[in-house]
Scaffold this motif. Structure first.
Motif, mmCIF file in Angstrom:
data_model
loop_
_atom_site.group_PDB
_atom_site.id
_atom_site.type_symbol
_atom_site.label_atom_id
_atom_site.label_comp_id
_atom_site.label_asym_id
_atom_site.label_seq_id
_atom_site.Cartn_x
_atom_site.Cartn_y
_atom_site.Cartn_z
ATOM 1 N N GLU A 63 0.830 -1.208 0.000
ATOM 2 C CA GLU A 63 0.000 0.000 0.000
ATOM 3 C C GLU A 63 0.861 1.254 0.000
ATOM 4 N N ILE A 64 1.913 1.254 0.781
ATOM 5 C CA ILE A 64 2.823 2.404 0.797
ATOM 6 C C ILE A 64 3.490 2.535 -0.564
ATOM 7 N N ARG A 65 3.897 1.414 -1.136
ATOM 8 C CA ARG A 65 4.532 1.409 -2.461
ATOM 9 C C ARG A 65 3.558 1.950 -3.517
ATOM 10 N N ARG A 66 2.312 1.503 -3.472
ATOM 11 C CA ARG A 66 1.307 1.928 -4.454
ATOM 12 C C ARG A 66 1.020 3.425 -4.342
ATOM 13 N N LEU A 67 0.943 3.938 -3.109
ATOM 14 C CA LEU A 67 0.547 5.323 -2.903
ATOM 15 C C LEU A 67 1.697 6.327 -2.952
ATOM 16 N N LEU A 68 2.892 5.911 -2.513
ATOM 17 C CA LEU A 68 3.998 6.856 -2.417
ATOM 18 C C LEU A 68 5.195 6.514 -3.295
ATOM 19 N N GLY A 69 5.152 5.365 -3.947
ATOM 20 C CA GLY A 69 6.237 4.976 -4.839
ATOM 21 C C GLY A 69 7.208 4.009 -4.188
ATOM 22 N N ALA A 70 7.837 3.202 -5.016
ATOM 23 C CA ALA A 70 8.726 2.136 -4.538
ATOM 24 C C ALA A 70 9.947 2.678 -3.810
ATOM 25 N N GLU A 71 10.556 3.737 -4.336
ATOM 26 C CA GLU A 71 11.775 4.271 -3.719
ATOM 27 C C GLU A 71 11.514 4.719 -2.283
ATOM 28 N N PHE A 72 10.423 5.426 -2.070
ATOM 29 C CA PHE A 72 10.108 5.885 -0.719
ATOM 30 C C PHE A 72 9.673 4.714 0.161
ATOM 31 N N ALA A 73 8.863 3.832 -0.388
ATOM 32 C CA ALA A 73 8.342 2.702 0.394
ATOM 33 C C ALA A 73 9.454 1.803 0.899
ATOM 34 N N ASP A 74 10.532 1.687 0.161
ATOM 35 C CA ASP A 74 11.647 0.836 0.580
ATOM 36 C C ASP A 74 12.338 1.363 1.833
ATOM 37 N N ARG A 75 12.130 2.638 2.169
ATOM 38 C CA ARG A 75 12.728 3.221 3.374
ATOM 39 C C ARG A 75 11.819 3.111 4.591
#
Length: 152
Positions: A63-75
């Motif tokens: 959900e974080i990846r979908r909404l905020l993008g993979a680069e940010f979600a990985d952190r």
């Protein structure tokens, strides 16, 4: 129109406590609303500056990846509490207050702020002073890492 920030925090947030803390530290704000409506921060002139949505717990990294993008979600590790913080766009002071609020949440609860937050920070807390420590109730300086025990 508004400028949006998202605070992603480790511990259950108390939006009113953080806003009350900002007011206690000298921010000339008035707090209105809250559950189930958004919490609203007004300036001394009665103008709406910031709207804060109720926190929502997010347990799925996807959900974080979908909404905020993979680069940010990985952190960002899950679970986290997601809090939308919206600054009124036509009042210059509004974004500063929104940023201060989001940063305060992250400072005390651990986490990060989207879109431009730093690496996931640990939660902070007040702690009892030991020999050679600062007095009880002293807050760390902005940018200092909390060096006390683990919280949670």
């Amino acid at each position: 129109m508004s400028s949006d920030l998202v605070a992603l925090v480790r511990r259950t947030p108390d939006v009113h406590a953080v806003a009350d803390g900002m007011i206690a530290m000298g921010e000339p704000l008035e707090l209105r609303g809250g559950e189930p409506e958004p919490t609203l921060l007004y300036d001394a002139e009665g103008r709406l500056l910031v709207s804060i949505e109720d926190p929502v717990q997010v347990s799925a990294q996807s959900e974080i990846r979908r909404l905020l993008g993979a680069e940010f979600a990985d952190r960002v590790g899950v679970p986290v509490w997601w809090i939308d913080v919206r600054a009124v766009a036509d009042i210059p002071e509004a974004m500063r207050v929104a940023r201060a609020f989001a940063d305060s949440l992250v400072r005390w609860l651990g986490g990060t702020v989207y879109p431009d937050g730093a690496t996931d920070a640990p939660a902070r807390s007040w702690r009892a002073a030991g020999p050679g420590d600062e007095p009880v109730g002293s807050a760390p300086a902005p940018g200092d890492a909390y060096q006390g025990g683990v919280i949670g």
